[in-house]
Design a protein around this motif. Structure first.
Motif, PDB file in Angstrom:
ATOM      1  N   THR A   1      24.782  -5.905  -3.851  1.00  0.00           N
ATOM      2  CA  THR A   1      23.397  -5.446  -3.730  1.00  0.00           C
ATOM      3  C   THR A   1      23.172  -4.081  -4.384  1.00  0.00           C
ATOM      4  N   ALA A   2      24.255  -3.310  -4.555  1.00  0.00           N
ATOM      5  CA  ALA A   2      24.101  -1.979  -5.157  1.00  0.00           C
ATOM      6  C   ALA A   2      25.445  -1.479  -5.659  1.00  0.00           C
ATOM      7  N   THR A   3      25.399  -0.521  -6.587  1.00  0.00           N
ATOM      8  CA  THR A   3      26.616   0.119  -7.078  1.00  0.00           C
ATOM      9  C   THR A   3      26.467   1.627  -7.002  1.00  0.00           C
ATOM     10  N   ASP A   4      27.575   2.309  -6.870  1.00  0.00           N
ATOM     11  CA  ASP A   4      27.583   3.761  -6.839  1.00  0.00           C
ATOM     12  C   ASP A   4      28.756   4.247  -7.687  1.00  0.00           C
ATOM     13  N   PRO A   5      28.486   4.873  -8.850  1.00  0.00           N
ATOM     14  CA  PRO A   5      27.185   5.259  -9.392  1.00  0.00           C
ATOM     15  C   PRO A   5      26.378   4.046  -9.852  1.00  0.00           C
ATOM     16  N   PRO A   6      25.076   4.234 -10.052  1.00  0.00           N
ATOM     17  CA  PRO A   6      24.200   3.106 -10.398  1.00  0.00           C
ATOM     18  C   PRO A   6      24.406   2.620 -11.824  1.00  0.00           C
ATOM     19  N   ALA A   7      23.835   1.463 -12.101  1.00  0.00           N
ATOM     20  CA  ALA A   7      23.887   0.887 -13.449  1.00  0.00           C
ATOM     21  C   ALA A   7      23.344   1.877 -14.470  1.00  0.00           C
ATOM     22  N   GLY A   8      24.007   1.940 -15.616  1.00  0.00           N
ATOM     23  CA  GLY A   8      23.596   2.842 -16.667  1.00  0.00           C
ATOM     24  C   GLY A   8      24.372   4.145 -16.698  1.00  0.00           C
ATOM     25  N   THR A   9      25.071   4.453 -15.606  1.00  0.00           N
ATOM     26  CA  THR A   9      25.893   5.665 -15.578  1.00  0.00           C
ATOM     27  C   THR A   9      27.083   5.503 -16.522  1.00  0.00           C
TER      28      THR A   9
ATOM     29  N   PRO B   1      27.652  -1.559 -15.729  1.00  0.00           N
ATOM     30  CA  PRO B   1      26.695  -2.650 -15.921  1.00  0.00           C
ATOM     31  C   PRO B   1      25.830  -2.877 -14.687  1.00  0.00           C
ATOM     32  N   ASP B   2      24.735  -3.593 -14.880  1.00  0.00           N
ATOM     33  CA  ASP B   2      23.864  -3.968 -13.759  1.00  0.00           C
ATOM     34  C   ASP B   2      24.517  -5.149 -13.053  1.00  0.00           C
ATOM     35  N   LEU B   3      25.016  -4.935 -11.850  1.00  0.00           N
ATOM     36  CA  LEU B   3      25.778  -5.958 -11.136  1.00  0.00           C
ATOM     37  C   LEU B   3      25.032  -6.527  -9.938  1.00  0.00           C
ATOM     38  N   ALA B   4      23.811  -6.097  -9.705  1.00  0.00           N
ATOM     39  CA  ALA B   4      23.048  -6.596  -8.557  1.00  0.00           C
ATOM     40  C   ALA B   4      22.883  -8.108  -8.662  1.00  0.00           C
ATOM     41  N   GLY B   5      23.208  -8.801  -7.580  1.00  0.00           N
ATOM     42  CA  GLY B   5      23.087 -10.250  -7.549  1.00  0.00           C
ATOM     43  C   GLY B   5      24.345 -10.973  -7.977  1.00  0.00           C
ATOM     44  N   ARG B   6      25.286 -10.263  -8.581  1.00  0.00           N
ATOM     45  CA  ARG B   6      26.563 -10.890  -8.949  1.00  0.00           C
ATOM     46  C   ARG B   6      27.406 -11.112  -7.696  1.00  0.00           C
TER      47      ARG B   6
END
Length: 448
Positions: A290-298, A254-259
């Protein structure tokens, strides 16, 4: 080099050595006794040749990069198609037999419950198989007392876990277990008393378990013989009500930026993924991702880990979770067997003085249906509370598709026995056959 320069170098080295020696004295190694699959305890609560529990010798510990796992970490524990690996009803009969009152009293004292609370406590436990070499605070029975000692249980050992995913009982001998609370990076593992170093043992691949922040309604396991097969097991059941799911099916990051870090961890756990982070401890629960690895959508299989970067911190690397063997940190996983990764905790839950309960858990919803099923018993048992209908859409962390997976949210904690006190350091009682100093080393659960 002049004599003066040489003497100066010697003096610097001497001071450095003294400083290191002081650090060692202030933070000594914790002695940990290795417990191998199939090796009987020297002083068990229950005779190990009585088929109370059955370990699985073919399990090999998964590789890890950290030493601390949360009890609701996806794929942390394993299971199999075998109906049960622990005869809970038999353990209950033994502990409630008036002839075994002394053992029952010592057993209950470890868990901070009364002997009359043993049946109800056992009804909330769930049998699983360890998928990692796991640190616990174990207990022998000597002179009518429970004697604590730190131990490392080999992967493949059958245990009972409580509603927060904490190891509670070693099945083969009935010994009560509490969380290991020492420094996982400063342990010395002793292989003695018939417990030889097992194949696949890696001193950097041991884990300790801390309580999940939410009470579990189901435990999502990985079949230790068929890793592509996931098992959803209702808490308090022994395998007869298991449902299977495809552990290879992709879960979307999921898109977690800002959480907040805590919220991101919960979302990943609910999605059947695991949160990773850099350093010996988790970032603060309110630290912003601020970021995830792998990015959102993977897309990753069940238990795949996602490394989180928080404001003010560098890129994360999992310190509480094993990396999946099928992929690197930036590559979407393939269809190879899944492995576990860490759930994103909000930091270690503090003990409330009663086993298995973390204080002030966040409110959450439960899945449709009645309360978690309980194993049958000839005696009446305390009623369970009925969970309310869910307030959010079901997720895929511990269910097959189709049919729709069970939700991975869970009910608020109720008042129940809790974790024990800090783990103690036990001196070595005899010269070990083998000793291993260990460094930092470090599936999913929850929901109806």
């Amino acid at each position: 080099m002049t004599l003066r320069a040489f003497m100066h170098r010697i003096a610097v080295l001497a001071i450095f050595s003294l400083l290191l020696s002081g650090c060692e004295k202030g933070n000594p190694l914790t002695v940990v006794k290795a417990v191998a699959v199939g090796v009987p305890s020297l002083a068990p609560f229950f005779e190990e040749n009585s088929s109370l529990g059955e370990d699985t010798a073919t399990v090999r510990a998964l590789p890890v990069r950290g030493s601390l796992q949360q009890g609701d970490t996806p794929g942390l524990y394993g299971g199999s198609k075998k109906p049960t690996v622990c005869d809970v009803a038999r353990l209950e009969r033994f502990l409630t037999d008036p002839g075994n009152h002394a053992k029952a009293q010592a057993w209950a004292d470890v868990l901070d419950i009364g002997t009359d609370g043993i049946p109800e406590y056992l009804d909330r436990l769930t049998p699983v198989l360890l998928r990692h070499d796991t640190l616990v605070r174990n207990h022998d029975y000597k002179k009518e007392k429970a004697v604590p000692y730190n131990s490392l249980l080999q992967a493949g050992i059958a245990i009972l876990v409580d509603e927060q995913g904490l190891p509670a009982v070693k099945c083969s001998c009935g010994n009560p277990l509490r969380p290991f609370e020492g420094d996982t990076g400063r342990i010395s593992v002793r292989f003695e008393d018939g417990n030889k170093k097992w194949a696949g043992y890696e001193r950097k691949s041991v884990v300790a378990v801390k309580p999940a922040p939410r009470r579990l309604q189901r435990v999502a396991l990985v079949d230790v013989r068929e890793p592509a097969r996931g098992i959803s097991r209702p808490v308090g059941t022994t395998g007869g009500k298991d449902t299977a799911f495809d552990a290879r099916r992709r879960r979307t990051v999921p898109d977690l930026a800002g959480r907040s870090f805590a919220q991101a961890g919960r979302e990943l756990t609910d999605a059947g993924l695991a949160a990773g982070y850099a350093g010996p401890r988790a970032p603060a629960g309110d630290a912003k991702v601020t970021a995830t690895d792998p990015p959102a959508g993977t897309e990753l299989p069940f238990g795949g880990y996602v490394m989180l970067t928080v404001a003010g911190g560098g890129p994360s690397g999992p310190t509480t979770t094993p990396p999946p063997p099928h992929s690197g940190p930036r590559t979407p996983a393939t269809s190879t067997p899944p492995s576990s990764g860490p759930a994103g905790p909000s930091g270690p839950s503090s003990s409330s003085g009663r086993p298995g309960v973390s204080p002030s858990p966040p409110p959450s919803s439960t899945a449709p249906g009645s309360a978690s099923p309980k194993r049958s018993s000839s005696r009446p048992s305390p009623p369970r509370s009925t969970p309310s209908p869910p307030t959010s859409a079901p997720v895929t962390s511990s269910a097959p598709a189709p049919p729709p997976p069970p939700s991975t949210t869970s009910a608020p904690l109720t008042s129940r026995p809790a974790t024990g006190g800090p783990a103690s350091t036990e001196p070595a009682s005899s010269k070990p056959a083998s000793s291993e100093p260990a460094t930092d080393g470090p599936g999913t659960t929850v929901a109806t």
